[in-house]
Design a protein around this motif. Sequence first.
Motif, mmCIF file in Angstrom:
data_model
loop_
_atom_site.group_PDB
_atom_site.id
_atom_site.type_symbol
_atom_site.label_atom_id
_atom_site.label_comp_id
_atom_site.label_asym_id
_atom_site.label_seq_id
_atom_site.Cartn_x
_atom_site.Cartn_y
_atom_site.Cartn_z
ATOM 1 N N GLN A 215 0.832 -1.203 0.000
ATOM 2 C CA GLN A 215 0.000 0.000 0.000
ATOM 3 C C GLN A 215 0.870 1.258 0.000
ATOM 4 O OE1 GLN A 215 -3.286 -0.175 -0.548
ATOM 5 N NE2 GLN A 215 -2.851 -2.386 -0.675
ATOM 6 N N GLU A 216 1.938 1.226 0.790
ATOM 7 C CA GLU A 216 2.853 2.369 0.826
ATOM 8 C C GLU A 216 3.524 2.561 -0.538
ATOM 9 O OE1 GLU A 216 5.589 1.733 3.996
ATOM 10 O OE2 GLU A 216 4.095 2.042 5.584
ATOM 11 N N GLY A 217 3.850 1.448 -1.187
ATOM 12 C CA GLY A 217 4.471 1.537 -2.500
ATOM 13 C C GLY A 217 3.537 2.128 -3.543
ATOM 14 N N LYS A 218 2.291 1.728 -3.521
ATOM 15 C CA LYS A 218 1.312 2.288 -4.469
ATOM 16 C C LYS A 218 1.144 3.788 -4.250
ATOM 17 C CE LYS A 218 -1.323 -1.992 -5.187
ATOM 18 N NZ LYS A 218 -2.610 -2.698 -5.003
ATOM 19 N N GLN A 219 1.158 4.186 -2.986
ATOM 20 C CA GLN A 219 1.048 5.615 -2.683
ATOM 21 C C GLN A 219 2.281 6.362 -3.173
ATOM 22 O OE1 GLN A 219 -1.526 7.296 -1.472
ATOM 23 N NE2 GLN A 219 -0.382 9.218 -1.606
ATOM 24 N N ALA A 220 3.448 5.761 -2.988
ATOM 25 C CA ALA A 220 4.693 6.405 -3.409
ATOM 26 C C ALA A 220 4.765 6.577 -4.921
ATOM 27 C CB ALA A 220 5.890 5.583 -2.920
ATOM 28 N N LEU A 221 4.145 5.669 -5.673
ATOM 29 C CA LEU A 221 4.184 5.728 -7.137
ATOM 30 C C LEU A 221 3.031 6.525 -7.743
ATOM 31 C CD1 LEU A 221 5.164 2.035 -8.056
ATOM 32 C CD2 LEU A 221 6.660 3.973 -7.570
ATOM 33 N N SER A 222 2.082 6.928 -6.910
ATOM 34 C CA SER A 222 0.864 7.565 -7.428
ATOM 35 C C SER A 222 1.143 8.880 -8.149
ATOM 36 C CB SER A 222 -0.141 7.797 -6.295
ATOM 37 O OG SER A 222 0.391 8.665 -5.312
ATOM 38 N N GLU A 223 2.214 9.563 -7.784
ATOM 39 C CA GLU A 223 2.507 10.834 -8.458
ATOM 40 C C GLU A 223 2.995 10.610 -9.884
ATOM 41 O OE1 GLU A 223 7.054 11.853 -7.198
ATOM 42 O OE2 GLU A 223 5.498 12.405 -5.763
ATOM 43 N N VAL A 224 3.405 9.392 -10.208
ATOM 44 C CA VAL A 224 3.812 9.056 -11.574
ATOM 45 C C VAL A 224 2.649 8.473 -12.359
ATOM 46 C CG1 VAL A 224 5.349 7.611 -12.979
ATOM 47 C CG2 VAL A 224 6.210 8.702 -10.895
ATOM 48 N N GLY A 225 1.907 7.569 -11.711
ATOM 49 C CA GLY A 225 0.771 6.935 -12.377
ATOM 50 C C GLY A 225 0.214 5.817 -11.512
ATOM 51 N N THR A 226 -0.720 5.087 -12.065
ATOM 52 C CA THR A 226 -1.309 3.967 -11.334
ATOM 53 C C THR A 226 -0.307 2.819 -11.261
ATOM 54 O OG1 THR A 226 -3.516 4.578 -12.113
ATOM 55 C CG2 THR A 226 -3.233 2.353 -11.242
ATOM 56 N N ALA A 227 -0.089 2.322 -10.038
ATOM 57 C CA ALA A 227 0.910 1.275 -9.837
ATOM 58 C C ALA A 227 0.385 -0.079 -10.297
ATOM 59 C CB ALA A 227 1.317 1.217 -8.375
ATOM 60 N N GLU A 228 1.236 -0.807 -10.976
ATOM 61 C CA GLU A 228 0.926 -2.164 -11.425
ATOM 62 C C GLU A 228 1.795 -3.140 -10.633
ATOM 63 O OE1 GLU A 228 1.852 -4.965 -15.342
ATOM 64 O OE2 GLU A 228 2.215 -2.796 -15.389
ATOM 65 N N LYS A 229 1.187 -4.181 -10.086
ATOM 66 C CA LYS A 229 1.944 -5.186 -9.348
ATOM 67 C C LYS A 229 2.396 -6.273 -10.317
ATOM 68 C CE LYS A 229 1.645 -8.409 -5.431
ATOM 69 N NZ LYS A 229 0.772 -8.940 -4.347
ATOM 70 N N LEU A 230 3.700 -6.509 -10.354
ATOM 71 C CA LEU A 230 4.236 -7.517 -11.259
ATOM 72 C C LEU A 230 4.134 -8.899 -10.621
ATOM 73 C CD1 LEU A 230 5.404 -4.864 -12.465
ATOM 74 C CD2 LEU A 230 7.435 -6.184 -13.075
ATOM 75 N N SER A 231 3.770 -9.864 -11.440
ATOM 76 C CA SER A 231 3.748 -11.255 -10.965
ATOM 77 C C SER A 231 5.184 -11.741 -10.807
ATOM 78 C CB SER A 231 2.991 -12.140 -11.952
ATOM 79 O OG SER A 231 3.684 -12.198 -13.180
#
Length: 296
Positions: A215-231
């Motif tokens: 969740q923290e990672g998605k928030q950290a990347l939100s200023e660039v774009g929507t975060a995608e989780k890699l398999s």
Amino acid sequence: MKKKHMIVYAVVLASLVLVLSACGGRQQAAPPAPQEPAQEQNEPVTPEVLSGNGVYSGQADPHTVEIEVNGEPKAFQFSEDLDASIAELTEGQAVSFEYTEEAVEGDDTLKQLTLTSIQVVEGEAGSTTGAGSSSEDGTAVTGDRPATKDFTLKLEGTDEIRTAELAQGEGYSLYVFDAMSLFPDQHRVAMAIDDEYYAEITKLPTDFSLDTLEQEGKQALSEVGTAEKLSSSDIPSALEHASLMLKATSSDHKLTRQYIVLENNGQGFAVVVNIPQGEPSEGFQGHIYTSLNTLE
């Protein structure tokens, strides 16, 4: 007698005509030209104060010092206000500093760098490499790791062997290739040719939660774009210690940013990797993933 009066009258009349003609021939003085409104003077622009870190290389002359920044020596001017601070420095010390950057008149490609402050980074040596160092609590973090190590990297589809040096951070170490440098005070590994290509390292507590970090990672990347989780199958093979990898891309800013959680020998690290879209991006990823995988 009458004739005499007529002559006098004619003379007076002629004189009057001459006077009137002279008055009529005078040119009136031209009205003063309206004054042009004074042009507004451009107010002087105050240069932006920038900050940096590097290794102090010495004093070139009474008003110039040299600092190695990202492996590149740079000359900085300084005023007598900094004489005392400069005198306390020793060659090879890691320093943090603030400075201004102004174009050189007549050549826009040249910049004059002027220091406004400089200080030693306490507890940091000028070199970022070494073995057998200790963390803040005195615990050895490099152990028996060799000072240099060879790695096989896949670059442009070809396997190449590259040598990296062991670099010491605050409570951790990792191997860093020649094209990059570790800046311990910034917890960052950056490319020498362009420090916008970087990886920012955070040492995690032993009780970290992977779900919370996601969740923290998605928030950290939100200023660039929507975060995608890699398999797990999409995570690069060089990151065998990665337990989480998120990615966000911005076409507007031509930027990819990643959030990676690595676990090695019971220690976790969260890393933000910044990758501008440019020629060095492919080579950077191959090198930085291999380096990050050696975090201990």
